[in-house]
Scaffold this active site. Structure first.
Site, mmCIF file in Angstrom:
data_model
loop_
_atom_site.group_PDB
_atom_site.id
_atom_site.type_symbol
_atom_site.label_atom_id
_atom_site.label_comp_id
_atom_site.label_asym_id
_atom_site.label_seq_id
_atom_site.Cartn_x
_atom_site.Cartn_y
_atom_site.Cartn_z
ATOM 1 N N SER A 143 -17.600 -13.881 -13.409
ATOM 2 C CA SER A 143 -17.691 -12.431 -13.237
ATOM 3 C C SER A 143 -17.194 -11.736 -14.495
ATOM 4 C CB SER A 143 -16.832 -11.977 -12.048
ATOM 5 O OG SER A 143 -16.751 -10.562 -11.993
ATOM 6 N N TYR A 156 -8.315 -12.170 -8.253
ATOM 7 C CA TYR A 156 -9.757 -12.433 -8.317
ATOM 8 C C TYR A 156 -10.230 -12.516 -9.770
ATOM 9 C CZ TYR A 156 -14.801 -11.765 -7.955
ATOM 10 O OH TYR A 156 -16.165 -11.911 -8.082
#
Length: 269
Positions: A143, A156
């Protein structure tokens, strides 16, 4: 499928929806047999039935929760023992919304298990099997959050920074006949937003939200071009190249036998 013309089956984790299901659709249409892995058996079977009918490829469904050691071990064994699998799409992942101090640490630990531990163990099983045949591909879904602490997704983002670093390092260690790719999506319309507790993708600025079909098609185009790091929304790849060049410029000075001058304390008079 790529510059290496990888012929075999693809094992896709998190395949029941979103990015994983879209990879399944695209790879089936490219003629690859599939092994679809996720927790939701009904969704997996429905996807498999549709793709079999539309493409004629062979599809196996594996119900597994990759945060559970026994389930993860079964998928690792499939990668080790099934010589027809030449592609791993390491896609399964989850996010937890909120500031770190407010997060449920059990959910955070489960996220680390899925986003880091399962990715690592599955890549290890695949890398060993592919190295023995000197062919294959490992695609790890990372990501852009892993590049941007300013977004404040502390754990995350850290898990995704790990995935990118991990992929870049594997490229240095594995045969060039084993293709590596880290895909770094930005905000993408998938169920991860609802599951994270953030309130859903519809709350995001539409100008920043990519549709999942566009994301996977771009990722596969980057794969076909042999990219190691693919950022689907980045207009100019030279920008990431400059970022990477700035990082590598640090390397000669990251470990030396003396502290930098600015850390030397003057002797008292």
């Amino acid at each position: 499928m790529s510059k290496h013309n990888i012929p075999g089956a693809a094992l896709i984790t998190g395949a029941s929806s979103g990015i994983g299901a879209t990879y399944a659709d695209r790879l089936a249409r490219r003629g690859h047999d599939l092994v679809l892995v996720a927790r939701d058996t009904a969704r997996l079977e429905a996807l498999a039935a549709r793709l079999k009918a539309e493409t004629g490829v062979k599809i196996d469904v594996v119900t597994a929760d990759l945060t559970q050691k026994a389930d993860l071990a079964r998928v690792e064994a499939r990668l080790r023992d099934d010589a027809t699998i030449d592609i791993l799409i390491n896609n399964a992942g989850v996010s937890v919304a909120g500031a770190f101090v407010d997060q449920d640490l059990d959910r955070v630990e489960s996220m680390i298990q899925l986003n880091i531990v399962s990715v690592t163990r599955l890549a290890h099983a695949a890398a060993r099997a592919f190295a023995a045949r000197d062919r294959g591909a490992i695609v790890n879904i990372s990501s852009v959050v892993g590049l941007a602490p300013e977004l404040q997704l502390a754990v995350y983002g850290a898990t995704k920074a790990y995935v990118t670093y991990f992929t870049q390092t594997l490229r240095l260690q594995l045969s060039p006949n084993i293709q590596l790719q880290a895909v770094l999506p930005g905000a993408t319309r998938t169920e991860i937003w609802d599951r994270s507790g953030s309130g859903g993708a519809d709350k995001l600025d539409p100008a920043m939200l990519m549709e999942v079909d566009d994301l996977v098609d771009a990722a596969l185009a980057g794969f076909d071009q042999g990219e190691l790091v693919t950022i689907p929304s980045l207009p100019d790849p030279a920008d990431f190249a400059a970022y990477d060049a700035a990082r590598t410029k640090l390397l000669p000075n990251l470990s030396r036998n003396r502290p930098a001058e600015r850390y030397k304390v003057s002797e008292p008079a």
